[in-house]
Write a protein that holds these residues in place. Sequence first.
Motif, short mmCIF file in Angstrom:
data_model
loop_
_atom_site.label_atom_id
_atom_site.label_comp_id
_atom_site.label_asym_id
_atom_site.label_seq_id
_atom_site.Cartn_x
_atom_site.Cartn_y
_atom_site.Cartn_z
N LEU A 155 0.82 -1.26 0.00
CA LEU A 155 -0.08 -0.02 -0.03
C LEU A 155 0.93 1.19 0.18
O LEU A 155 1.42 1.72 0.99
CB LEU A 155 -0.91 0.09 1.33
CG LEU A 155 -1.82 -1.26 1.55
CD1 LEU A 155 -2.45 -1.16 3.01
CD2 LEU A 155 -2.76 -1.20 0.44
N TYR A 178 -2.97 3.73 6.31
CA TYR A 178 -3.56 2.55 6.14
C TYR A 178 -3.58 1.66 7.25
O TYR A 178 -4.13 0.53 7.25
CB TYR A 178 -3.18 1.69 4.87
CG TYR A 178 -3.26 2.57 3.59
CD1 TYR A 178 -4.27 3.04 3.08
CD2 TYR A 178 -1.78 2.95 2.83
CE1 TYR A 178 -4.31 3.68 1.82
CE2 TYR A 178 -2.03 3.60 1.87
CZ TYR A 178 -3.15 4.17 1.20
OH TYR A 178 -3.37 4.83 0.06
N LEU A 179 -3.09 1.98 8.47
CA LEU A 179 -2.70 0.86 9.40
C LEU A 179 -4.16 0.21 9.82
O LEU A 179 -4.16 -1.06 10.30
CB LEU A 179 -2.09 1.78 10.94
CG LEU A 179 -0.73 1.62 10.41
CD1 LEU A 179 0.06 2.03 12.06
CD2 LEU A 179 -0.21 0.18 10.48
N GLN A 192 -6.94 -0.23 8.12
CA GLN A 192 -7.19 -1.44 6.97
C GLN A 192 -5.93 -2.58 7.05
O GLN A 192 -6.16 -3.74 7.00
CB GLN A 192 -7.25 -0.87 5.70
CG GLN A 192 -8.40 -0.13 5.67
CD GLN A 192 -9.76 -0.98 5.60
OE1 GLN A 192 -9.64 -1.90 5.19
NE2 GLN A 192 -10.66 -0.36 6.39
N ALA A 193 -4.77 -2.24 7.08
CA ALA A 193 -3.64 -3.18 7.22
C ALA A 193 -3.77 -4.26 8.67
O ALA A 193 -3.76 -5.53 8.21
CB ALA A 193 -2.29 -2.49 7.40
N ARG A 194 -4.34 -3.75 9.50
CA ARG A 194 -4.61 -4.70 10.62
C ARG A 194 -5.71 -5.64 10.25
O ARG A 194 -5.77 -6.75 10.44
CB ARG A 194 -4.84 -3.88 11.90
CG ARG A 194 -5.07 -5.08 12.98
CD ARG A 194 -5.18 -4.13 14.48
NE ARG A 194 -6.53 -3.27 14.38
CZ ARG A 194 -6.81 -2.25 14.47
NH1 ARG A 194 -5.81 -1.29 14.35
NH2 ARG A 194 -8.10 -1.69 14.45
N ALA A 234 -4.23 -8.14 7.68
CA ALA A 234 -3.58 -9.14 8.45
C ALA A 234 -4.41 -10.06 9.13
O ALA A 234 -3.83 -11.19 9.10
CB ALA A 234 -2.70 -8.19 9.11
N TYR A 288 -3.37 -11.82 5.57
CA TYR A 288 -2.19 -11.03 4.60
C TYR A 288 -0.98 -10.63 5.31
O TYR A 288 -1.18 -10.08 6.33
CB TYR A 288 -3.00 -10.01 3.59
CG TYR A 288 -4.02 -10.46 2.75
CD1 TYR A 288 -3.77 -10.64 1.43
CD2 TYR A 288 -5.41 -10.40 3.44
CE1 TYR A 288 -4.49 -11.06 0.56
CE2 TYR A 288 -6.44 -10.97 2.37
CZ TYR A 288 -6.18 -11.28 0.94
OH TYR A 288 -6.99 -11.63 0.29
N VAL A 291 1.05 -7.32 4.92
CA VAL A 291 0.62 -6.03 4.33
C VAL A 291 1.81 -4.94 4.74
O VAL A 291 2.16 -4.82 5.85
CB VAL A 291 -0.74 -5.35 5.10
CG1 VAL A 291 -0.95 -3.92 4.37
CG2 VAL A 291 -1.90 -6.28 5.09
N THR A 342 2.83 -1.01 4.15
CA THR A 342 2.69 0.25 3.72
C THR A 342 3.81 0.99 3.67
O THR A 342 4.66 0.91 4.67
CB THR A 342 1.82 0.98 4.76
OG1 THR A 342 0.65 0.26 4.99
CG2 THR A 342 1.36 2.34 4.40
#
Length: 522
Positions: free
Chosen positions: A73, A84-85, A87-89, A92, A96, A98, A100
Amino acid sequence: MGTHRQALRTTAVGAVSATLIAGGVLGLAPTAQAAQNSVRFVDITGDGGTVLGANVVTPAGADGTRRYPLIVLPTSWSLPQFEYLAQARKLADSGYVVLTYNVRGFWQSGGEIEVAGPPDTADASKVIDWALANTPADPEHVGMAGVSYGAGISLLAAAHDKRIKAVAALSGWADLTGSIYSGRTQHVQAAALLDGTATVTGRESPELRQVFDDFYASNLAKEPDLLAWGKKRSAATYLDQLNENHPAVMMANAWGDTIFPANQYADFYARLTGPKRLELRPGDHATPELTGLFGLPNDVWSDTERWFDHYLKGTDNGIDREQPVRLKSRTTGGYEGYPDWKSVTATRRKIALAGSTTIHANVDSGADGGVIFLSSILDQVAQLPPVTSVPLLPRRWAAVWQSEKYTSAQQVRGTASLHTTLTPTEESGTLIAYLYDVGPLGFGKLVTHAPYTWHGRTPGQSFDVDLDLFSTAYDVPAGHRLALVVDTVDPLYIEHNPSGAQLTFSSPADDPSYVSVPLREQ
């Protein structure tokens, strides 16, 4: 022009301050839970040795014994790496890896702002290299996604790196020139916002500074250079490469995006040959995705995860069997599905622009496209687009044509187009065409609009104008009319009308003028 430009940049700086405060809030919740979500902040060496600030989120319990799909990202323009943390969490937690990273030229990352130039594309590949070497990421299942700047870089990277199997490009661009220079007209508020925020949060390269200065100055001698600069940074330029690489491409945008209009995404989407999906919703630039950045329920991010689940994990979630063009009306709020973009505009009705009308230039008639962000956000949350009183528009400065009253609701879907014959008194000029929904009291709600500029024409000699207005989805109630209004000044754009210029619109018998309105079959 210099004073006007500085005022716009000052406004943009104020706007970014609020954005960055929001960005700080975005990072608090994910950071507070970093231990249980395996967040690592790292430095990655990008193209040419430039150091990129990044963070990595891995699935809970990842111990190196198995591989996980990778999602990369790139950050949005001017936003920090924790954008994006939230959404990254979530990603994950869904299995996934992830990563950024802050794009070069902004915040912690080194280098200068390249505006998705070749170094940015090369950085994306370097980031993938690093992730494959330093995380449990699966080299056979790599995806990229991003909002705005991150979306543009993701599309460009997918055209240059065959390892990228799926992309979600949210509120981005495929044609940079067609976005902020559509109709050969400078979108000055959009450019000033980008310029102002870059001044606050990043480091503009001398090349970028010159591009902005030439853009503001309307330097026609530099126009070929500006067009070439934009072409190099547009995924549309590399369409053949992207189609050959065959990634699954999901694109989402807002109807009222004042930086990257929906038209350029729709045109690009129609030319993609691989798995693809196009989603268009009410709002302005990046506003449909915003709540998802806070970790709140959000349709765009939900569909993004479903897209990656299917094309990176192989999950049979049905997204590949849904109608790939998904539109949300600005007025009803409901979703509609279509098999392709062509089907959206399959049915059209023409409104004749009869007679001959002359207007004087250089005065704002009161018909406007609104204010960047504010107007389209009001439309998104309260269905309040820009409004004007059509009967009170001064005919000296605005040409006005209206349809008959409609006996049933008219569902405008897609791209309305204007065709007319124009005779100017000067060699250069600008017009802005607006399509309004006019109620019984004469108040018109803006349905769509677009600017058009010409140079080098012979004064007194007529020529054809063909202009696509920005794509939209809007329902005109029964008993209302559609009105086309044309004037010469709009605060969103730089205009090129010499003092004393006049424009005459006519409708020759052998080539009548009209506005063609795309309608949904009912």
